[in-house]
Design an enzyme around this catalytic site. Sequence first.
Site, PDB file in Angstrom:
ATOM      1  N   GLU A 146       0.793  -1.227   0.000  1.00 45.65           N
ATOM      2  CA  GLU A 146       0.000   0.000   0.000  1.00 45.65           C
ATOM      3  C   GLU A 146       0.830   1.284   0.000  1.00 45.65           C
ATOM      4  O   GLU A 146       0.283   2.377  -0.121  1.00 45.65           O
ATOM      5  CB  GLU A 146      -0.943   0.001   1.220  1.00 45.65           C
ATOM      6  N   VAL A 185       9.591  -6.556   4.896  1.00 42.19           N
ATOM      7  CA  VAL A 185       8.989  -7.780   4.374  1.00 42.19           C
ATOM      8  C   VAL A 185       9.948  -8.914   4.728  1.00 42.19           C
ATOM      9  O   VAL A 185      11.101  -8.914   4.303  1.00 42.19           O
ATOM     10  CB  VAL A 185       8.774  -7.695   2.843  1.00 42.19           C
ATOM     11  N   THR A 231       5.909 -19.060   1.487  1.00 43.82           N
ATOM     12  CA  THR A 231       5.156 -18.987   0.235  1.00 43.82           C
ATOM     13  C   THR A 231       5.781 -17.961  -0.696  1.00 43.82           C
ATOM     14  O   THR A 231       6.610 -17.153  -0.274  1.00 43.82           O
ATOM     15  CB  THR A 231       3.685 -18.594   0.507  1.00 43.82           C
ATOM     16  N   HIS A 280       4.575 -15.312  -1.641  1.00 44.70           N
ATOM     17  CA  HIS A 280       4.049 -13.979  -1.308  1.00 44.70           C
ATOM     18  C   HIS A 280       5.181 -12.949  -1.152  1.00 44.70           C
ATOM     19  O   HIS A 280       5.070 -11.820  -1.611  1.00 44.70           O
ATOM     20  CB  HIS A 280       3.217 -14.084  -0.017  1.00 44.70           C
TER      21      HIS A 280
END
Length: 168
Positions: free
Chosen positions: A62, A90, A95, A97
Amino acid sequence: MAISSNQITDTSGILLKKDACIVIVRTEWNEHVTAKLEEGCIKVLKENNIAIKQILVPGAFEIAFAIKDYWEKAKYNICKPDAFIALGCVIKGDTPHFKYVCNAVTDGIVQLNLLLPVPTIFGVLTVNNQEQADERTGGKHGHKGEEAAATAIKMIALSQSHQMYQAP
């Protein structure tokens, strides 16, 4: 020869316009890391007498929207930014992602740097684990929040020096 964190964060001798303002966009995700990044960032900006506006977004994905939205509405704000600093963390999981988020936030910040007339500084940690995050928030790899603030100051100074040479 490697550059030290102290060299990167050295802003001595840089003079900015009196009303310089920087907007920090920080993620809620991994708040235990991003709060440390923001703390270091604010420390350097305050040492340089720069006005600060802070925006909190849910996650790294975002960040680009928040910066673009703020810029588009900046004419209505007291703090018209001379730069943006994107702060996030992060941490790789099990995964894919991680890869998608890292690519998206990086691409978003690149696009902002090409679109906006002010710099957007990449202060998003993309790390494999918590230990690597700790090493970058005051550990053996310096403090990336402080480095992001110093980078913003240097980029504003660079932009101001270019303005001096523009034809009337």
